[in-house]
Design an enzyme around this catalytic site. Sequence first.
Site, mmCIF file in Angstrom:
data_model
loop_
_atom_site.group_PDB
_atom_site.id
_atom_site.type_symbol
_atom_site.label_atom_id
_atom_site.label_comp_id
_atom_site.label_asym_id
_atom_site.label_seq_id
_atom_site.Cartn_x
_atom_site.Cartn_y
_atom_site.Cartn_z
ATOM 1 N N TYR A 54 0.836 -1.210 0.000
ATOM 2 C CA TYR A 54 0.000 0.000 0.000
ATOM 3 C C TYR A 54 0.865 1.252 0.000
ATOM 4 O O TYR A 54 2.029 1.235 0.414
ATOM 5 C CB TYR A 54 -0.929 0.023 1.217
ATOM 6 C CG TYR A 54 -0.216 0.335 2.508
ATOM 7 C CD1 TYR A 54 -0.113 1.649 2.973
ATOM 8 C CD2 TYR A 54 0.363 -0.678 3.264
ATOM 9 C CE1 TYR A 54 0.566 1.946 4.160
ATOM 10 C CE2 TYR A 54 1.026 -0.400 4.428
ATOM 11 C CZ TYR A 54 1.137 0.904 4.873
ATOM 12 O OH TYR A 54 1.806 1.190 6.034
ATOM 13 N N PHE A 64 2.355 9.660 3.741
ATOM 14 C CA PHE A 64 2.707 9.517 5.154
ATOM 15 C C PHE A 64 3.235 8.117 5.466
ATOM 16 O O PHE A 64 3.837 7.906 6.526
ATOM 17 C CB PHE A 64 1.512 9.861 6.070
ATOM 18 C CG PHE A 64 0.323 8.940 5.905
ATOM 19 C CD1 PHE A 64 0.267 7.710 6.550
ATOM 20 C CD2 PHE A 64 -0.745 9.309 5.112
ATOM 21 C CE1 PHE A 64 -0.834 6.882 6.407
ATOM 22 C CE2 PHE A 64 -1.848 8.477 4.965
ATOM 23 C CZ PHE A 64 -1.901 7.261 5.617
ATOM 24 N N ASP A 65 2.997 7.181 4.558
ATOM 25 C CA ASP A 65 3.506 5.824 4.810
ATOM 26 C C ASP A 65 3.426 5.014 3.511
ATOM 27 O O ASP A 65 2.587 5.286 2.641
ATOM 28 C CB ASP A 65 2.685 5.126 5.901
ATOM 29 C CG ASP A 65 3.377 3.865 6.401
ATOM 30 O OD1 ASP A 65 4.595 3.708 6.148
ATOM 31 O OD2 ASP A 65 2.704 3.029 7.038
ATOM 32 N N ILE A 84 -7.001 -0.237 11.658
ATOM 33 C CA ILE A 84 -7.989 0.822 11.874
ATOM 34 C C ILE A 84 -9.290 0.357 11.232
ATOM 35 O O ILE A 84 -9.299 -0.409 10.280
ATOM 36 C CB ILE A 84 -7.519 2.168 11.292
ATOM 37 C CG1 ILE A 84 -7.250 2.057 9.788
ATOM 38 C CG2 ILE A 84 -6.303 2.680 12.037
ATOM 39 C CD1 ILE A 84 -6.921 3.388 9.133
ATOM 40 N N TYR A 110 -7.679 7.577 12.590
ATOM 41 C CA TYR A 110 -7.035 7.871 13.867
ATOM 42 C C TYR A 110 -7.738 8.989 14.633
ATOM 43 O O TYR A 110 -7.218 9.498 15.612
ATOM 44 C CB TYR A 110 -5.559 8.223 13.624
ATOM 45 C CG TYR A 110 -4.788 7.007 13.137
ATOM 46 C CD1 TYR A 110 -4.306 6.055 14.035
ATOM 47 C CD2 TYR A 110 -4.579 6.800 11.785
ATOM 48 C CE1 TYR A 110 -3.619 4.943 13.580
ATOM 49 C CE2 TYR A 110 -3.893 5.684 11.316
ATOM 50 C CZ TYR A 110 -3.415 4.756 12.233
ATOM 51 O OH TYR A 110 -2.747 3.647 11.791
ATOM 52 N N PHE A 127 -5.682 5.603 0.771
ATOM 53 C CA PHE A 127 -4.835 4.420 0.604
ATOM 54 C C PHE A 127 -4.993 3.846 -0.816
ATOM 55 O O PHE A 127 -6.115 3.763 -1.335
ATOM 56 C CB PHE A 127 -5.208 3.322 1.607
ATOM 57 C CG PHE A 127 -4.917 3.678 3.023
ATOM 58 C CD1 PHE A 127 -3.661 3.420 3.555
ATOM 59 C CD2 PHE A 127 -5.888 4.261 3.833
ATOM 60 C CE1 PHE A 127 -3.389 3.738 4.879
ATOM 61 C CE2 PHE A 127 -5.613 4.581 5.138
ATOM 62 C CZ PHE A 127 -4.358 4.328 5.667
#
Length: 566
Positions: A54, A64-65, A84, A110, A127
Amino acid sequence: MAPGSLLVLLLLSILGAPALGDPGPLEDVVIDRYYIPKICQREVQMGDFIRYHYNGTFKDGKKFDSSYDRGATVAGVVGVGRLITGMDRGLQGMCVNERRHLIVPPHLGYGSIGVAGLIPPDATLYFDVIMLDIWNKDDKLQITTLSKPERCNRTVENSDFVRYHYNGTLLDGTPFDSSYSKDSTYDTYVGTGWLIKGMDQGLLGMCAGEKRSIIIPPFLAYGEKGYGTVIPPQASLVFSVLLVDFHNPKDGVFLEHLEVPESCMRRAVTGDFVRYHYNGTLMDGTLFDSSYSRNHTYNTYIGKGYIIPGMDQGLQGVCMGEKRRVVVPPHLAYGENGAGDKIPGSAVLIFDVHVIDFHNPADLVEIETVYRPEGCNVTTRHRDFVRYHYNCSLLDGTKLFSSHDYEKPQEVTLGTNKVIEGLNSGLLNMCVGERRVLIVPPHLGHGESGARGVPGSAVLRFEVELISMEEGIPEGYLFIWHEDPPMSLYEQMDLNKDGEIPAEEFSTFIKTQVAEGKGRLMPSSDPEKVIADMFRNQDRNQDGKITPEELKLKSDEEREKIHEEL
């Protein structure tokens, strides 16, 4: 949830989120299935273990990731609170190789807390995810038979040694290994712990030549550790397998009698010399050798170690003309090393054999009397002159020669080495009109070298019929007297009394003796030649005439020879 948990546990990545526009306040996850495979054998359900890649970004596209950046897929369980909530929902129903864009609202991500230093409070997350693997702890091995030979006399069992080709891929199709690229089969024992559990199970029940697809869940493969850099942890494996051959170390030679003649008077035993044709194949049908391609039989003794042990055993008990299949395990063939570039190590060999003939060096001529006239009191003897018809063939029926192809019968004086020894023996003690079948072994025929039209070491079959016979005379003689010869032989032979005997005079005298029954010539189809030979023997200086000093009886010559030797 901590940032580390997000990086390790989230199962999907969504790219291109800005292209979705601003949906405004979201109540649930927004899912865009922008690539769906044509074949979807399984969809993600609650409790499934999954592997995926992902990318995670914010609305403005800032990353961010990303699992790609870490060079490792993410693995986890869906629907048990380890992800999540938005991801748990967004991954439901995905197929392997499916791609999705997910938009996760803050309350399903979050929330108002965020992740310190990584995800601000009340952040909407985007995502881009690709699903790579799905499995469940209750999964079993999945076996699909792709093709199977029509004939399958035996299937793989535990402790068998197998040789197979394979292509190995991950569930998403990523290849990790292939025996084909090594140009060699994978060879191993089954059920002894040398393979991963899934392969040990997946090979059971296979036939030689069968193709299977075997899908192995991680817990029957390499599990949490994976294998090197090619198989990730918790990866399902897909093997496309072609079983080339298999055997068991306890196997002996397997025989299949394809065609056995109705009449089998004799079977081959140790010490016999066998001539046979064969096709040699591997268990998958690959031809490695053939006597037919050389147009020459394979000739050898059996039971004496001249051929591989499996064939030494496999040819025992064959009949002439029999066709049989001999399956030889590698420990009775060429073993682990194989032979040349055509027989791999540990290969099972299959020989389709056609036995042409066999014999033993101690064999005599076999004589079968087909017909014998009644009242037969006179039979052929050594030195007799005989006329006979014959047909000569190999034991497989191949015709070689026949006297019927000529205008008259064959003629020979028995015991003069004018025909092969076996035929000479078979013509002895026959009556005129008698018919026989003779089986002549090669050492009484044309031997290892053969003759024109006759293969080396061939057993010959003759059908003979005696047409006529003439009584012979002793060896070394061309003419014999029925009684004592005349006392004044030279004077009687010199018909014109001129003191010398030319060829014509000699011939006239001999013919007169034969006509009056006083003597007889050596039987021959050409009496004139016999008389000419007699004259040449007596004309010792070869001047065309015989003098009194030159003329000697055969008996006198032999006495003189003995005297000289004494």
